[in-house]
Design a protein around this motif. Structure first.
Motif, PDB file in Angstrom:
ATOM      1  N   ILE A 171       0.809  -1.228   0.000  1.00 14.67           N
ATOM      2  CA  ILE A 171       0.000   0.000   0.000  1.00 14.67           C
ATOM      3  C   ILE A 171       0.843   1.278   0.000  1.00 14.67           C
ATOM      4  CG2 ILE A 171      -1.940  -1.121   1.132  1.00 14.67           C
ATOM      5  CD1 ILE A 171      -1.043   0.075   3.775  1.00 14.67           C
ATOM      6  N   GLY A 172       2.171   1.173   0.041  1.00 15.93           N
ATOM      7  CA  GLY A 172       3.022   2.350  -0.035  1.00 15.93           C
ATOM      8  C   GLY A 172       3.601   2.781   1.295  1.00 15.93           C
ATOM      9  N   ILE A 173       2.745   3.114   2.261  1.00 19.13           N
ATOM     10  CA  ILE A 173       3.170   3.501   3.604  1.00 19.13           C
ATOM     11  C   ILE A 173       2.286   2.777   4.609  1.00 19.13           C
ATOM     12  CG2 ILE A 173       3.475   5.394   5.254  1.00 19.13           C
ATOM     13  CD1 ILE A 173       3.874   7.300   2.946  1.00 19.13           C
ATOM     14  N   ALA A 174       2.901   2.215   5.649  1.00 17.01           N
ATOM     15  CA  ALA A 174       2.135   1.532   6.701  1.00 17.01           C
ATOM     16  C   ALA A 174       2.814   1.776   8.038  1.00 17.01           C
ATOM     17  CB  ALA A 174       2.035   0.035   6.411  1.00 17.01           C
ATOM     18  N   GLU A 175       2.031   1.723   9.099  1.00 16.14           N
ATOM     19  CA  GLU A 175       2.540   2.013  10.438  1.00 16.14           C
ATOM     20  C   GLU A 175       2.199   0.867  11.387  1.00 16.14           C
ATOM     21  OE1 GLU A 175       2.399   5.764  13.558  1.00 16.14           O
ATOM     22  OE2 GLU A 175       0.551   5.200  12.521  1.00 16.14           O
ATOM     23  N   CYS A 176       3.097   0.632  12.336  1.00 13.34           N
ATOM     24  CA  CYS A 176       2.833  -0.348  13.386  1.00 13.34           C
ATOM     25  C   CYS A 176       3.381   0.172  14.700  1.00 13.34           C
ATOM     26  CB  CYS A 176       3.457  -1.704  13.053  1.00 13.34           C
ATOM     27  SG  CYS A 176       3.030  -3.008  14.237  1.00 13.34           S
ATOM     28  N   LYS A 177       2.494   0.499  15.609  1.00 10.38           N
ATOM     29  CA  LYS A 177       2.867   0.867  16.969  1.00 10.38           C
ATOM     30  C   LYS A 177       2.824  -0.392  17.835  1.00 10.38           C
ATOM     31  CE  LYS A 177      -0.491   3.823  16.840  1.00 10.38           C
ATOM     32  NZ  LYS A 177      -1.496   4.878  17.144  1.00 10.38           N
ATOM     33  N   TYR A 178       3.322  -0.272  19.056  1.00 13.65           N
ATOM     34  CA  TYR A 178       3.294  -1.417  19.956  1.00 13.65           C
ATOM     35  C   TYR A 178       1.885  -1.998  20.065  1.00 13.65           C
ATOM     36  CZ  TYR A 178       8.009  -0.353  21.759  1.00 13.65           C
ATOM     37  OH  TYR A 178       9.364  -0.148  21.898  1.00 13.65           O
ATOM     38  N   GLU A 179       0.898  -1.097  20.173  1.00 10.02           N
ATOM     39  CA  GLU A 179      -0.485  -1.548  20.364  1.00 10.02           C
ATOM     40  C   GLU A 179      -1.060  -2.252  19.140  1.00 10.02           C
ATOM     41  OE1 GLU A 179       0.709   1.417  23.187  1.00 10.02           O
ATOM     42  OE2 GLU A 179       0.687   1.499  20.996  1.00 10.02           O
ATOM     43  N   ASP A 180      -0.371  -2.153  17.988  1.00 10.42           N
ATOM     44  CA  ASP A 180      -0.870  -2.767  16.754  1.00 10.42           C
ATOM     45  C   ASP A 180      -0.297  -4.157  16.505  1.00 10.42           C
ATOM     46  OD1 ASP A 180      -2.172  -0.326  16.206  1.00 10.42           O
ATOM     47  OD2 ASP A 180      -0.397   0.468  15.193  1.00 10.42           O
ATOM     48  N   VAL A 181       0.614  -4.597  17.348  1.00  8.21           N
ATOM     49  CA  VAL A 181       1.353  -5.831  17.084  1.00  8.21           C
ATOM     50  C   VAL A 181       0.426  -7.040  16.942  1.00  8.21           C
ATOM     51  CG1 VAL A 181       2.955  -7.501  18.112  1.00  8.21           C
ATOM     52  CG2 VAL A 181       3.533  -5.069  18.071  1.00  8.21           C
ATOM     53  N   LYS A 182      -0.530  -7.174  17.858  1.00  4.83           N
ATOM     54  CA  LYS A 182      -1.412  -8.346  17.815  1.00  4.83           C
ATOM     55  C   LYS A 182      -2.205  -8.397  16.517  1.00  4.83           C
ATOM     56  CE  LYS A 182      -1.983  -8.800  22.835  1.00  4.83           C
ATOM     57  NZ  LYS A 182      -2.945  -8.831  23.967  1.00  4.83           N
ATOM     58  N   GLU A 183      -2.630  -7.240  16.031  1.00  6.90           N
ATOM     59  CA  GLU A 183      -3.438  -7.183  14.814  1.00  6.90           C
ATOM     60  C   GLU A 183      -2.594  -7.300  13.549  1.00  6.90           C
ATOM     61  OE1 GLU A 183      -6.038  -3.878  12.287  1.00  6.90           O
ATOM     62  OE2 GLU A 183      -5.452  -3.472  14.367  1.00  6.90           O
ATOM     63  N   LYS A 184      -1.450  -6.613  13.516  1.00  5.71           N
ATOM     64  CA  LYS A 184      -0.697  -6.493  12.270  1.00  5.71           C
ATOM     65  C   LYS A 184       0.444  -7.500  12.115  1.00  5.71           C
ATOM     66  CE  LYS A 184      -1.818  -1.625  11.521  1.00  5.71           C
ATOM     67  NZ  LYS A 184      -1.302  -0.260  11.265  1.00  5.71           N
ATOM     68  N   LEU A 185       0.859  -8.145  13.218  1.00  5.30           N
ATOM     69  CA  LEU A 185       1.947  -9.110  13.122  1.00  5.30           C
ATOM     70  C   LEU A 185       1.522 -10.536  13.443  1.00  5.30           C
ATOM     71  CD1 LEU A 185       3.664  -6.488  13.041  1.00  5.30           C
ATOM     72  CD2 LEU A 185       5.301  -7.618  14.552  1.00  5.30           C
ATOM     73  N   TRP A 186       0.769 -10.712  14.508  1.00 10.93           N
ATOM     74  CA  TRP A 186       0.507 -12.056  15.009  1.00 10.93           C
ATOM     75  C   TRP A 186      -0.169 -13.006  14.016  1.00 10.93           C
ATOM     76  CZ3 TRP A 186      -0.990 -12.089  20.921  1.00 10.93           C
ATOM     77  CH2 TRP A 186       0.107 -11.623  21.653  1.00 10.93           C
ATOM     78  N   PRO A 187      -1.034 -12.562  13.125  1.00 17.68           N
ATOM     79  CA  PRO A 187      -1.664 -13.524  12.208  1.00 17.68           C
ATOM     80  C   PRO A 187      -0.702 -14.108  11.171  1.00 17.68           C
ATOM     81  CG  PRO A 187      -2.986 -11.519  12.405  1.00 17.68           C
ATOM     82  CD  PRO A 187      -1.656 -11.222  13.011  1.00 17.68           C
ATOM     83  N   PHE A 188       0.465 -13.505  10.989  1.00 11.19           N
ATOM     84  CA  PHE A 188       1.374 -13.939   9.923  1.00 11.19           C
ATOM     85  C   PHE A 188       2.210 -15.134  10.358  1.00 11.19           C
ATOM     86  CE2 PHE A 188       0.345  -9.688   8.548  1.00 11.19           C
ATOM     87  CZ  PHE A 188       0.351  -9.778   7.160  1.00 11.19           C
TER      88      PHE A 188
END
Length: 422
Positions: A171-188
């Motif tokens: 998508i070009g630019i994406a952000e991941c804060k600590y609070e986003d880890v479960k949503e944006k990293l864990w499913p992978f």
């Protein structure tokens, strides 16, 4: 996880899309995102690797950087160019210079020729928040160089890198804060993140760990017991925690060894391999001398041709450290004569000098002959530094089995300039 215990920074991870192919497209006056273009290591060899493919070529034909030249489809719309490593390095330097307009050099960490971390703490009054800084950099790179990039934004370098790989490339630019880890990293799956290769993936899968979420919820002590420090690091990464520095002189790292290796373009006989080994010893010792270091352990690796397969990798230690070419070569000869099977053709050779000590601390043998050999190496190095790497070579380097002449034309194992332009 209590993230308040860990530092938060504004870190960008910038990845130049299909960098080599994009640079070549711009040189030809073409749109990097629309043209079908492949950068090949050496177009004179059908088995040469495709170093980069433009996005359009990847999308239409599935060409990637593990494809071979002969696998490229016979399509007249495909541009095929030789790699020009010097051009890519110059482009990378220009990109870093542009980033200096946004951050001091202490906040810029080149990870590779096409990937850079930038810490943008405290730039709100100048450029806006970290999202706005990322947008400005992306637009600036496109306007200045006609090159596109993907940018990951994170609270640390790991999060910026992993969100770039998993999300920003789409998508070009994406952000991941600590609070986003479960949503944006864990499913992978575990292998989707930076730092987990095929072997580690298999080991984790055998333990029932398939996703990053499962890795994060696994017992940390068990991971450390199984994999040591690496297991503990994987656990913290799965939670998005990374304590590596975001400011400083990132280029200064402790040198643990000096090594040089080559995959030969044809099968070498025993006598030819000995010439190749001497050339590699020359280069390894030159680098050691340039860093004012010497080593006490010499490592020789030999891989046989596909006809017989196999090979060996052995090392030998000595009492006094050395960076004298012929001393290292004689140790390699002892290893070669001891472990070579006497008949197989040879396709890969590497030499490594390890167990390093600073030269000023090394206890030189106070014999005149040893001192002469030691000084001779530095004299040869100074001549090469002043007049070029091939200004003075051993006679064997000029034979068909020598490798230094050909390697002098390359950067990172590939030609600095297309040989068609020579």
């Amino acid at each position: 996880m209590d993230y308040s215990l860990y530092p938060r920074n504004d870190v960008l991870c910038i990845d130049m899309r299909s960098f080599y192919a994009s640079v070549e497209a711009v040189k030809l006056g073409l749109d990097p995102m629309k043209v079908m273009l492949a950068v090949v290591g050496d177009t004179s060899r059908s088995g040469s690797i495709v170093l980069a493919a433009s996005p359009a070529l990847k999308k239409k034909y599935g060409i990637s950087n593990v494809s071979r030249f002969f696998e490229l489809p016979n399509d007249p719309d495909i541009y095929i160019v030789d790699a020009n490593m010097a051009d890519y390095l110059h482009a990378s330097i220009d990109i870093v210079k542009l980033l200096h307009q946004y951050a001091p050099k202490e906040a810029i960490h080149p990870y590779s020729v096409d990937e850079i971390w930038v810490t943008v703490n405290g730039l709100e009054k100048l450029f806006g928040n970290r999202w706005e800084v990322a947008e400005k950099i992306k637009q600036d790179l496109l306007r200045t160089f006609n090159l596109t990039c993907s940018i990951g934004i994170g609270d640390n370098k790991f999060l910026a890198k992993v969100v770039m790989d998993l999300h920003a490339k789409k998508i070009g630019i994406a952000e991941c804060k600590y609070e986003d880890v479960k949503e944006k990293l864990w499913p992978f799956p575990v292998e989707a993140i930076w730092g987990i290769g095929g072997r580690m993936k298999r080991n984790l899968n055998h333990m029932g760990i398939v996703t990053l979420g499962q890795l994060a919820l696994y017992d940390r002590n068990s991971l450390k017991k199984r994999f040591g420090v690496m297991g503990e690091q994987l656990y913290w990464h799965a939670w998005g925690i990374d304590l590596s520095p975001v400011f400083g002189d990132f280029l200064k790292t402790e040198q643990k060894s000096f090594g040089h290796g080559i995959s030969l373009l044809r099968d070498y006989s025993k006598s030819e391999a000995l010439i190749c080994i001497l050339d590699l010893c020359e280069e390894v010792c030159r680098r050691a001398r340039a860093n004012r270091q010497a080593g006490k352990t010499v490592h020789l690796g030999i891989a046989y041709s596909k006809e017989t397969s196999g090979g060996f990798s052995r090392s030998q230690s000595i009492d006094l450290p050395t960076n004298i070419t012929m001393e290292v070569y004689h140790i390699c000869m002892e290893l070669f004569n001891r472990f070579y099977d006497g008949r197989s053709k040879i396709r890969r050779v590497y030499v490594t000098l390890t167990n390093l000590v600073d030269q000023q601390k090394m206890q030189l043998q106070l014999f005149e002959e040893t001192m002469k050999k030691h000084d001779l190496g530095y004299v040869m190095d100074s001549i090469r530094h002043k007049y070029g790497s091939t200004a003075i070579l051993r006679a064997s380097s000029y034979t068909d089995a020598g490798i230094l002449l050909e390697r002098s034309k390359k950067i990172g194992g590939h030609y600095a300039k297309s040989r068609r332009n020579e």
